[in-house]
Design a protein around this motif. Structure first.
Motif, PDB file in Angstrom:
ATOM      1  N   ARG A 100       9.789  17.492  17.904  1.00 43.67           N
ATOM      2  CA  ARG A 100      10.686  17.151  16.791  1.00 43.67           C
ATOM      3  C   ARG A 100      10.563  15.681  16.376  1.00 43.67           C
ATOM      4  NH1 ARG A 100      13.723  20.994  15.013  1.00 43.67           N
ATOM      5  NH2 ARG A 100      15.006  19.530  13.818  1.00 43.67           N
ATOM      6  N   ARG A 101       9.363  15.168  16.419  1.00 45.59           N
ATOM      7  CA  ARG A 101       9.099  13.822  15.924  1.00 45.59           C
ATOM      8  C   ARG A 101       7.621  13.698  15.585  1.00 45.59           C
ATOM      9  NH1 ARG A 101       6.927   9.847  19.417  1.00 45.59           N
ATOM     10  NH2 ARG A 101       7.989   8.254  18.203  1.00 45.59           N
ATOM     11  N   GLY A 102       7.330  12.835  14.631  1.00 42.45           N
ATOM     12  CA  GLY A 102       5.944  12.564  14.302  1.00 42.45           C
ATOM     13  C   GLY A 102       5.705  12.561  12.810  1.00 42.45           C
ATOM     14  N   GLY A 103       4.440  12.455  12.440  1.00 44.61           N
ATOM     15  CA  GLY A 103       4.110  12.414  11.022  1.00 44.61           C
ATOM     16  C   GLY A 103       2.629  12.593  10.785  1.00 44.61           C
ATOM     17  N   ILE A 104       2.297  12.997   9.574  1.00 51.99           N
ATOM     18  CA  ILE A 104       0.911  13.190   9.151  1.00 51.99           C
ATOM     19  C   ILE A 104       0.683  12.374   7.890  1.00 51.99           C
ATOM     20  CG2 ILE A 104      -0.805  14.859   8.344  1.00 51.99           C
ATOM     21  CD1 ILE A 104       0.918  16.994   9.892  1.00 51.99           C
ATOM     22  N   LEU A 105      -0.324  11.527   7.914  1.00 49.25           N
ATOM     23  CA  LEU A 105      -0.707  10.727   6.753  1.00 49.25           C
ATOM     24  C   LEU A 105      -2.079  11.191   6.288  1.00 49.25           C
ATOM     25  CD1 LEU A 105      -0.313   8.320   4.809  1.00 49.25           C
ATOM     26  CD2 LEU A 105      -1.365   6.856   6.551  1.00 49.25           C
ATOM     27  N   ASN A 106      -2.135  11.773   5.106  1.00 50.45           N
ATOM     28  CA  ASN A 106      -3.388  12.221   4.511  1.00 50.45           C
ATOM     29  C   ASN A 106      -3.811  11.229   3.437  1.00 50.45           C
ATOM     30  OD1 ASN A 106      -3.485  14.628   6.039  1.00 50.45           O
ATOM     31  ND2 ASN A 106      -2.115  15.644   4.593  1.00 50.45           N
ATOM     32  N   VAL A 107      -5.001  10.679   3.578  1.00 51.86           N
ATOM     33  CA  VAL A 107      -5.480   9.722   2.586  1.00 51.86           C
ATOM     34  C   VAL A 107      -6.125  10.498   1.445  1.00 51.86           C
ATOM     35  CG1 VAL A 107      -6.954   7.748   2.108  1.00 51.86           C
ATOM     36  CG2 VAL A 107      -5.776   7.931   4.319  1.00 51.86           C
ATOM     37  N   ALA A 108      -5.449  10.512   0.317  1.00 52.39           N
ATOM     38  CA  ALA A 108      -5.950  11.167  -0.893  1.00 52.39           C
ATOM     39  C   ALA A 108      -6.548  10.090  -1.786  1.00 52.39           C
ATOM     40  CB  ALA A 108      -4.830  11.941  -1.587  1.00 52.39           C
ATOM     41  N   SER A 109      -6.116  10.017  -3.025  1.00 55.55           N
ATOM     42  CA  SER A 109      -6.671   9.054  -3.976  1.00 55.55           C
ATOM     43  C   SER A 109      -5.926   9.208  -5.289  1.00 55.55           C
ATOM     44  CB  SER A 109      -8.162   9.332  -4.193  1.00 55.55           C
ATOM     45  OG  SER A 109      -8.684   8.611  -5.294  1.00 55.55           O
ATOM     46  N   THR A 110      -5.981   8.185  -6.128  1.00 55.43           N
ATOM     47  CA  THR A 110      -5.474   8.374  -7.488  1.00 55.43           C
ATOM     48  C   THR A 110      -6.317   9.412  -8.226  1.00 55.43           C
ATOM     49  OG1 THR A 110      -6.804   6.457  -8.179  1.00 55.43           O
ATOM     50  CG2 THR A 110      -4.465   6.061  -7.715  1.00 55.43           C
ATOM     51  N   ALA A 111      -7.496   9.711  -7.699  1.00 54.51           N
ATOM     52  CA  ALA A 111      -8.331  10.773  -8.263  1.00 54.51           C
ATOM     53  C   ALA A 111      -7.636  12.125  -8.191  1.00 54.51           C
ATOM     54  CB  ALA A 111      -9.660  10.843  -7.519  1.00 54.51           C
ATOM     55  N   ALA A 112      -6.636  12.250  -7.325  1.00 50.31           N
ATOM     56  CA  ALA A 112      -5.951  13.533  -7.131  1.00 50.31           C
ATOM     57  C   ALA A 112      -5.127  13.964  -8.330  1.00 50.31           C
ATOM     58  CB  ALA A 112      -5.041  13.442  -5.906  1.00 50.31           C
ATOM     59  N   THR A 145       2.815  12.498   4.415  1.00 47.47           N
ATOM     60  CA  THR A 145       2.619  11.520   3.345  1.00 47.47           C
ATOM     61  C   THR A 145       1.197  11.576   2.811  1.00 47.47           C
ATOM     62  OG1 THR A 145       4.235  10.006   4.348  1.00 47.47           O
ATOM     63  CG2 THR A 145       2.671   9.050   2.776  1.00 47.47           C
ATOM     64  N   ALA A 146       1.057  11.485   1.499  1.00 47.83           N
ATOM     65  CA  ALA A 146      -0.245  11.328   0.865  1.00 47.83           C
ATOM     66  C   ALA A 146      -0.378   9.884   0.393  1.00 47.83           C
ATOM     67  CB  ALA A 146      -0.401  12.274  -0.312  1.00 47.83           C
ATOM     68  N   TYR A 164       0.959   2.300   5.219  1.00 44.16           N
ATOM     69  CA  TYR A 164       1.628   2.354   6.523  1.00 44.16           C
ATOM     70  C   TYR A 164       3.140   2.241   6.361  1.00 44.16           C
ATOM     71  CZ  TYR A 164       2.798   1.059  11.354  1.00 44.16           C
ATOM     72  OH  TYR A 164       3.356   1.004  12.617  1.00 44.16           O
ATOM     73  N   ASN A 165       3.570   1.283   5.558  1.00 47.08           N
ATOM     74  CA  ASN A 165       5.012   1.087   5.357  1.00 47.08           C
ATOM     75  C   ASN A 165       5.647   2.301   4.692  1.00 47.08           C
ATOM     76  OD1 ASN A 165       4.964  -1.478   6.521  1.00 47.08           O
ATOM     77  ND2 ASN A 165       4.568  -2.500   4.582  1.00 47.08           N
ATOM     78  N   GLY A 166       4.977   2.850   3.680  1.00 43.83           N
ATOM     79  CA  GLY A 166       5.501   4.038   3.017  1.00 43.83           C
ATOM     80  C   GLY A 166       5.549   5.232   3.949  1.00 43.83           C
ATOM     81  N   PHE A 167       4.531   5.369   4.786  1.00 42.09           N
ATOM     82  CA  PHE A 167       4.482   6.442   5.772  1.00 42.09           C
ATOM     83  C   PHE A 167       5.645   6.331   6.747  1.00 42.09           C
ATOM     84  CE2 PHE A 167       2.320   7.888   9.865  1.00 42.09           C
ATOM     85  CZ  PHE A 167       2.527   9.234   9.629  1.00 42.09           C
ATOM     86  N   MET A 168       5.876   5.142   7.252  1.00 40.72           N
ATOM     87  CA  MET A 168       6.948   4.942   8.219  1.00 40.72           C
ATOM     88  C   MET A 168       8.331   5.133   7.585  1.00 40.72           C
ATOM     89  SD  MET A 168       5.757   4.650  11.133  1.00 40.72           S
ATOM     90  CE  MET A 168       4.276   4.291  12.062  1.00 40.72           C
TER      91      MET A 168
END
Length: 271
Positions: free
Chosen positions: A130-142, A178-179, A216-220
């Motif tokens: 019940r803790r954690g996170g996933i950060l997927n690096v996308a792009s403005t191309a998305a 987070t993307a 990183y800040n947005g993810f956190m």
């Protein structure tokens, strides 16, 4: 210690900067890329400087089966992954009819299949704790179609859509998704394809550290979408108000290279 972050594509660019940001905040690391010597050096430096543990896994992530190998290796070492950072990715420049099919299939494998497999494998453990996170690096191309990089733009659209859907599904679980959607970034991304000669990069680019810090800040903070840079945010949201055909024509113009540079275009890595 606060936990462990697994970061793909950690040998350079945004991935390397994210690794340092996690390390300086006291997180252990599992660094994944195919550049073993570079990863080992980075792991040693971060371990010494920030007194954290940094494991290295050398894999070519263009093969989606490596996701299962990474998962098994992490499990055998008794490491619990609190944060999964799907950063590895690359693109192919050129008109689709002329680009190499195998390169684009490899790109789909890395940008989509490996990212999806790693998420599928590591997410259940996060949910159990019940803790954690996933950060997927996308792009403005998305955010729009991308003539001259048709498959690359499409893969990043998948990453964004996938991330937003997961973020909704995981509400209330303690897991955030987070993307990170950077625009042109100085990571070697443009140099390898001579994209510095395109209007896209001539309009300005950000450095990898700045992008990583904002991401990183947005993810956190648990944000679902993070777009570094005011210009990138404005461009990404403005496409919503224009006809799709017009947006596609605009992207084609800013993607175009000068004639001399176009003759030398080739594959490049980056996000």
């Amino acid at each position: 210690m606060k936990g462990t972050a697994l970061i793909t594509g950690a040998s350079g660019g945004i991935g390397k900067e994210l690794a340092e940001l996690f390390a300086q905040d006291g997180y252990h690391l599992v660094l994944v890329a195919r550049s073993g010597e570079i990863l080992q050096q980075l792991a040693a430096e971060l371990s010494a400087q920030y007194k954290i543990q940094a494991e290295v896994i050398v894999k070519d992530l263009e093969d989606p089966s490596t996701a299962f190998e990474i998962y098994e290796e992490v499990r055998e070492k008794g490491i619990h992954i609190d944060f999964l950072i799907n950063n590895a990715g690359f693109g192919v420049y050129g008109e689709f009819v002329n680009t190499a099919l195998q390169a684009e299939l490899n790109m789909i494998d890395l940008n989509i299949k490996t990212l999806t497999a790693l998420t599928k494998l590591f997410l259940p453990g996060m949910i159990r704790s019940r803790r954690g996170g996933i950060l997927n690096v996308a792009s403005t191309a998305a955010f729009q179609p991308g003539p001259l990089m048709a498959v690359y733009y499409a893969t990043k659209a998948y990453v964004l859509s996938f991330t937003e859907a997961l973020a909704n599904e995981l509400k209330g679980t303690g897991i955030t998704v987070t993307a990170l959607c950077p625009g042109p970034t100085n990571t070697g991304f443009s140099d390898r394809a001579n994209l510095e000669q395109s209007k896209l990069f001539q309009m300005g680019s950000m450095n990898a550290r700045e992008v990583a810090e904002i991401g990183y800040n947005g993810f956190m903070q648990g944000k679902t979408i993070v777009i570094p840079g005011m210009k990138n945010r404005l461009l990404s949201f403005s496409v919503r108000f224009l006809p799709r055909k017009t947006v596609t024509q605009i992207v084609r113009r800013i993607q175009a290279l000068k004639p001399a540079a176009a003759m030398q275009s080739k594959n490049f890595t980056g996000n």
